[in-house]
Design an enzyme around this catalytic site. Sequence first.
Site, short mmCIF file in Angstrom:
data_model
loop_
_atom_site.label_atom_id
_atom_site.label_comp_id
_atom_site.label_asym_id
_atom_site.label_seq_id
_atom_site.Cartn_x
_atom_site.Cartn_y
_atom_site.Cartn_z
N ASP A 161 0.83 -1.20 0.00
CA ASP A 161 0.00 0.00 0.00
C ASP A 161 0.86 1.25 0.00
OD1 ASP A 161 -2.35 -1.41 -0.05
OD2 ASP A 161 -2.82 -1.14 2.07
N LYS A 165 0.63 3.17 -3.44
CA LYS A 165 -0.45 4.13 -3.31
C LYS A 165 -0.10 5.35 -2.45
CE LYS A 165 -3.71 0.26 -3.67
NZ LYS A 165 -4.82 -0.48 -3.02
N GLU A 270 -9.57 0.05 3.94
CA GLU A 270 -8.92 1.17 3.27
C GLU A 270 -7.51 0.75 2.87
OE1 GLU A 270 -10.28 3.89 2.40
OE2 GLU A 270 -12.05 4.13 3.66
N CYS A 271 -6.99 1.41 1.82
CA CYS A 271 -5.67 1.04 1.32
C CYS A 271 -4.54 1.79 2.00
CB CYS A 271 -5.59 1.31 -0.19
SG CYS A 271 -5.73 3.06 -0.61
N GLY A 272 -4.84 2.76 2.83
CA GLY A 272 -3.79 3.49 3.52
C GLY A 272 -3.82 4.98 3.26
#
Length: 296
Positions: A161, A165, A270-272
């Site tokens: 992540d 991202k 959530e991805c971070g």
Amino acid sequence: MADTHSETSSQLSSPGDHGSVDSGFVSPNASTVSLPRISLTQPHIKHLNKQLENLHPMDILRFCKIFFPNLYQSTAFGLTGLVTVDMLSKLDAESGTPQPIDLIFLDTLYHFKETYELVDRVRERYNVKVHVFKPADVDDVAQFEALYGEKLYDMSAELYDWIAKVEPLQRAYLDLKVAAVLTGRRRSQGGQRGDISVIELDDERGVIKINPLANWSFGQVKAYIDENKVPYNALLDRGYKSVGDWHSTVPVGEGEDERAGRWKGQDKTECGIHNKQSRYAQLLEQAALQQQQQTA
């Protein structure tokens, strides 16, 4: 898909070189002084949210375009983000003096082909500039996996992540000098998004986050898409309601939450990029502090 990547913004040095971390926290070796911060007190934010809470998203966007300098939209081209893009285009048309809001797209390299196709369609339909940010120092999956190995997303989700991202988003904020950013988060998506405000201060990343469709339902979003013939991801018609990377996205079952297909079976929603500092970020911070102490 060459066109999708043609506006990729310039990349900084590798993550290990400048100390950026998962949550957007920056280690003592880095600096965010170039970010044009907006000074809003919590009482001021509370007042703004009270005024904006019951406004139509179009009116919220009108206000934001006037009030916030260096305003961008961060989007993975999900339905809510697409509604925002369409609304912004309508505001430009009615103003007579277009001031388009540029988009920030994080290309993890693992998006569905349908997502990349949608990016091109949106760019063509709305004539909007898309700033594409990839993981640092790589251009494709082969290069990514040569550096980090295959299936990093399974081996170390937090590290993935951050690399794919969070660090690219932090780099986008720095490169573009983002002061405020529009997101596609809504309360009806559930999870950590259930109580978000229209305007939030992200003090770790040094930006204001704006959720213009915070109080809309999935039905309202989909109705807007249909009524205004907004281009959308072809995967929506195959049971996907929220689309991320192909390795962590599956169709949503009958009666399941909108984002139930993201990271299914995992303890995360959530991805971070919308989370506070992660354990991986904390380790990076500690390592940076130790290195600084050793060289002092």
